[in-house]
Design an enzyme around this catalytic site. Structure first.
Site, PDB file in Angstrom:
ATOM      1  N   TYR A   1      -5.776   6.872   4.181  1.00 44.00           N
ATOM      2  CA  TYR A   1      -5.790   5.851   3.132  1.00 44.00           C
ATOM      3  C   TYR A   1      -5.019   4.598   3.555  1.00 44.00           C
ATOM      4  O   TYR A   1      -5.568   3.479   3.561  1.00 44.00           O
ATOM      5  CB  TYR A   1      -5.230   6.392   1.798  1.00 44.00           C
ATOM      6  CG  TYR A   1      -5.091   5.260   0.820  1.00 44.00           C
ATOM      7  CD1 TYR A   1      -6.217   4.760   0.172  1.00 44.00           C
ATOM      8  CD2 TYR A   1      -3.880   4.598   0.647  1.00 44.00           C
ATOM      9  CE1 TYR A   1      -6.127   3.644  -0.652  1.00 44.00           C
ATOM     10  CE2 TYR A   1      -3.781   3.483  -0.170  1.00 44.00           C
ATOM     11  CZ  TYR A   1      -4.904   3.015  -0.817  1.00 44.00           C
ATOM     12  OH  TYR A   1      -4.820   1.904  -1.613  1.00 44.00           O
TER      13      TYR A   1
ATOM     14  N   ASP B   1      -9.096   6.259  -2.284  1.00 41.48           N
ATOM     15  CA  ASP B   1      -8.072   6.845  -3.162  1.00 41.48           C
ATOM     16  C   ASP B   1      -8.772   7.490  -4.362  1.00 41.48           C
ATOM     17  O   ASP B   1     -10.001   7.589  -4.400  1.00 41.48           O
ATOM     18  CB  ASP B   1      -7.050   5.773  -3.583  1.00 41.48           C
ATOM     19  CG  ASP B   1      -7.663   4.701  -4.479  1.00 41.48           C
ATOM     20  OD1 ASP B   1      -8.899   4.738  -4.719  1.00 41.48           O
ATOM     21  OD2 ASP B   1      -6.923   3.838  -4.962  1.00 41.48           O
TER      22      ASP B   1
ATOM     23  N   GLU C   1       0.827  -1.211   0.000  1.00 41.87           N
ATOM     24  CA  GLU C   1       0.000   0.000   0.000  1.00 41.87           C
ATOM     25  C   GLU C   1       0.860   1.260   0.000  1.00 41.87           C
ATOM     26  O   GLU C   1       0.503   2.257  -0.626  1.00 41.87           O
ATOM     27  CB  GLU C   1      -0.971  -0.005   1.188  1.00 41.87           C
ATOM     28  CG  GLU C   1      -2.067  -1.046   1.086  1.00 41.87           C
ATOM     29  CD  GLU C   1      -2.969  -0.884  -0.156  1.00 41.87           C
ATOM     30  OE1 GLU C   1      -3.024   0.223  -0.722  1.00 41.87           O
ATOM     31  OE2 GLU C   1      -3.602  -1.873  -0.565  1.00 41.87           O
TER      32      GLU C   1
END
Ligand code: SF4
Length: 345
Positions: free
Chosen positions: A120, A138, A37
């Site tokens: 996020y 996102d 990520e």
């Protein structure tokens, strides 16, 4: 407003049979999910894949990455850009190693305290690794949600992003990780920015923009301000011992990366000499020009070769230059020098 039960079923069914086979989807290790990520923020999947594979081979555990030498880590990250990501990630995993027994915290409140963990990353890792009901919003997800709801609010506004996050969390099923990934996957492969494939979209029946034939009106984004332009002369300063002057960046977005000296275009040779502590031949040889675009600014660079008889701690043998981490902007300038036949770099 979406009808969660049928929407969720349609989306998840589609995801389970159509998801791309990506390397980070083959692991349940929270450290590797977190690493993926961090890499995927600001960078496309296709670019991330080889970096992810390299990192999990070289740093297979959280402790391996925590113990890594920062310079080699930056070298391995070279080309991915946004170097603060890897610096923050290493600080965070060091803290996890020290304070959490090298286990990624399963408690979202603890995880959100770590360096570089924002809404996020926090939502993505906590939902995918531990199934916490947290959204990961996102750009893909914002686009999908704005079209589904025909939502004309400006998606660049933090308040709008927060409200989208809350809407997703209010309808989130227990398979939180898959649900987040399904929304992102839909945005990346079907509900794409310019040519969305509405005809094969699994949630078409829930999409207000499709129904109104206004798909291309969304997402709404306010105009970005013009990027700041900066103009520099960049110098290859080489001495008789085939060494080149390089310095390590300190306090900005390229911290830790090696750079060629660069100065405002009107800086005199005398000022460069006193700044760098070297004596230079007055004759400079023009190499070429380059441009590098960052998120908020653009560098326009003219590069020159200069000769010196000096040496100090900043000089590095030319054949060692390829082993140190260097920003993409500086690599472009080096390639110009190599193309010119000088230095063979
Ligand atoms: Fe996106 Fe089209 Fe699907 Fe609506 S129908 S979510 S616009 S791909």
């Amino acid at each position: 407003m979406l009808q969660p039960s049928t929407f969720n079923n349609n989306l998840l069914e589609w995801y389970h049979s159509n998801k791309r086979d990506l390397p980070w989807r083959q692991t349940e290790d929270p450290y590797k999910i977190w690493l993926s990520e961090v890499m995927l923020q600001q960078t496309q999947v296709i670019t991330v894949i080889p970096y992810f594979e390299k990192f999990i081979t070289k740093y297979p555990t959280l402790s391996d990455l925590a113990d890594a030498d920062e310079e080699s880590l930056l070298k391995d990250w070279e080309g991915l850009g946004y170097y603060n990501r890897i610096r923050n990630f290493q600080s965070a995993v060091r803290e996890v190693k020290e304070n959490y027994g090298a286990e990624v915290p399963e408690d979202p409140d603890e995880f959100f305290k770590l360096k570089g963990v924002g809404p996020y990353i926090g939502g993505a890792v906590q939902s995918i690794a531990f199934n916490h009901l947290l959204a990961a919003v996102d750009g893909n997800v914002l686009r999908v949600m704005s079209r589904l709801n025909a939502d004309a609010r400006d998606t660049t506004k933090a308040g709008v992003q927060k409200s989208v996050k809350e809407e997703i969390e209010s309808m989130m099923p227990l398979e939180a990780g898959d649900f987040n990934q399904a929304l992102m996957e839909l945005g990346a492969t079907i509900c794409t920015p310019r040519t969305p494939k509405c005809i094969v979209c699994p949630v078409q029946e829930h999409c207000e923009a499709f129904r109104d034939n206004t798909v291309h009106d969304y997402p709404v984004k306010k105009k970005k301000s013009k990027k700041k332009e900066e103009y520099y002369n960049v110098y290859f300063i080489v001495n008789d011992r085939e060494e080149i002057y390089l310095y390590r960046q300190e306090g900005d977005l390229l911290k830790g990366m090696y750079e060629l000296p660069k100065f405002d275009v009107d800086t005199s040779i005398e000022n460069i000499e006193s700044e760098l502590g070297v004596e230079l031949d007055q004759k400079k040889v023009y190499i070429g020009s380059d441009k590098h675009v960052f998120t908020h600014k653009v560098w326009y660079m003219e590069s020159y070769l200069l000769h010196t008889t000096s040496s100090n701690e900043h000089f590095m043998p030319l054949d060692e230059v390829r082993n140190v981490p260097m920003s993409t902007a500086m690599k472009k300038v080096f390639r110009k020098l190599a193309a010119d036949g000088a230095g063979g770099l």
